[in-house]
Design an enzyme around this catalytic site. Structure first.
Site, PDB file in Angstrom:
ATOM      1  N   SER A 164      37.452 -38.264   1.643  1.00  0.00           N
ATOM      2  CA  SER A 164      36.170 -38.769   1.173  1.00  0.00           C
ATOM      3  C   SER A 164      35.135 -39.283   2.280  1.00  0.00           C
ATOM      4  O   SER A 164      35.852 -39.632   3.406  1.00  0.00           O
ATOM      5  CB  SER A 164      36.543 -40.087   0.330  1.00  0.00           C
ATOM      6  OG  SER A 164      35.283 -40.609   0.146  1.00  0.00           O
TER       7      SER A 164
ATOM      8  N   TYR B  57      38.906 -48.361  -0.875  1.00  0.00           N
ATOM      9  CA  TYR B  57      38.866 -47.047  -1.265  1.00  0.00           C
ATOM     10  C   TYR B  57      38.607 -46.320  -0.060  1.00  0.00           C
ATOM     11  O   TYR B  57      39.481 -45.560   0.276  1.00  0.00           O
ATOM     12  CB  TYR B  57      37.893 -46.893  -2.344  1.00  0.00           C
ATOM     13  CG  TYR B  57      37.767 -45.104  -2.479  1.00  0.00           C
ATOM     14  CD1 TYR B  57      38.979 -44.592  -3.086  1.00  0.00           C
ATOM     15  CD2 TYR B  57      36.529 -44.404  -2.049  1.00  0.00           C
ATOM     16  CE1 TYR B  57      38.790 -43.121  -3.258  1.00  0.00           C
ATOM     17  CE2 TYR B  57      36.659 -43.184  -2.169  1.00  0.00           C
ATOM     18  CZ  TYR B  57      37.664 -42.589  -2.862  1.00  0.00           C
ATOM     19  OH  TYR B  57      37.623 -41.007  -2.977  1.00  0.00           O
TER      20      TYR B  57
END
Length: 326
Positions: A129, A154
């Site tokens: 990501s 995250y």
């Protein structure tokens, strides 16, 4: 070839499975169908895949060691893995951090151990990501930039996945590629993402929430461009040669950051409606801007995003109106 796709009922996993089936691959799809967002949307994606020849589905949590071992035994001829399953969302990590540890860390290690069971495995591609860049002030985000200051749990789990994959590639010689996705959007997208939330609110006559008073930039990347990049990566495993670790990481983004206000204006045009704006402060875990440096992706993968936001948002709105009949 036979490809194991995790998170197959998710946004990117669904589109990837469709693309692989379109070219004649066999797809073994895995998903636990969790309720982070509407399971109805996941089931509808899955229903379309179930109609396709060459698709096999297993309802399974990727962190289930015994279940994944049994899956590997049932499909020993798996040639490639596209590991896309993860607990998504930056803000939700403030609410349920343990879900990220189980899915993104334990699940990733279980997938790597599963990969070791396939004697003929050519390549494991996994989803990373843009969140790994965290508090980086350099723009565009380059593969050479530091990625050790995550702004969210995250992002931290995704960077940890990259490091774990590097170690497995080094020790076990598993060819792996990590793909740092930048704000993917499009038809069948995730309901927790801005485009989905804004579209629903505008159609309902409700205000949309613009964090940091709308002063944010995102490198919005259309789903078809992302899938083209994933397929190109899948077909190009890093070589296993002495003295080199067969592990690579690439940015997959549009290389064109868009101001949030412009994004909303394009959506308003597509809907033919004006949004009611509610300006809100910056949220914990968010970053001000994302911008992908994709030179390495262009050079090695031939990755070239081509969808402007006007076209991408228009296609999303068409899908949304048809799916929800509004």
């Amino acid at each position: 070839m036979k490809v194991l796709v995790t998170g197959v009922a998710g946004f990117i996993g669904f589109h990837l499975a469709q693309a692989l089936l379109d070219r004649g691959d066999t797809v073994v799809g895995v998903d636990n169908l969790n309720d982070y967002y509407s399971t109805a949307l996941k089931q509808d994606r899955l229903a379309l895949l179930r109609q396709r020849e060459g698709f096999h589905f297993q309802h399974l949590n990727i962190a289930d060691r015994d279940g994944m071992a049994a899956l590997a035994a049932a499909h020993p001829d798996t040639a490639a893995i596209a590991h896309l399953a993860a607990q998504a969302g930056v803000r939700y990590s403030l609410t349920d951090p343990f879900a990220y540890v189980e899915s993104n860390l334990m699940g990733h290690v279980v997938m790597l151990e599963t990969a070791r069971r396939f004697e003929g495995l050519r390549h494991l591609v996994y989803a990373s990501s843009s969140s790994v860049y965290g508090l980086s002030e350099a723009h565009p985000f380059s593969l050479d930039d530091r990625a050790d200051r995550p702004a969210s749990l995250y992002g931290a789990t995704k960077r940890a996945d990259e490091l774990i994959s590097h170690s497995y590639s080094h020790i076990h010689r598993i060819p792996q590629t990590g793909l740092r996705f930048f704000t993917v959007y499009g038809p069948w997208g995730r309901p927790d993402m801005a485009l989905f939330l804004f579209t629903r609110a505008i159609l309902a006559g409700e205000p949309i929430e613009l964090f940091n008073h709308g002063r944010l930039q995102r490198d919005f990347t259309y789903i078809d461009d992302i899938i083209a990049g994933v397929v190109r990566a899948l077909d190009r495993p890093p070589p296993v040669v002495e003295g080199a670790v067969p592990h690579r990481v690439f940015n997959l983004g549009n290389n064109t950051p868009v101001e949030l206000e412009r994004f909303v204006a394009v959506l308003e045009d597509a809907l033919g409606l004006k949004a009611r704006r509610h300006l809100a402060p910056m949220q914990p875990g968010d970053v001000l801007s994302t911008h992908a440096d994709i030179e390495e992706s262009r050079r090695v993968l031939g990755f070239e995003p081509s969808t402007p936001i006007e076209a991408g948002i228009g296609r999303f709105v068409d899908w949304y109106r048809a799916y929800y009949r509004v």
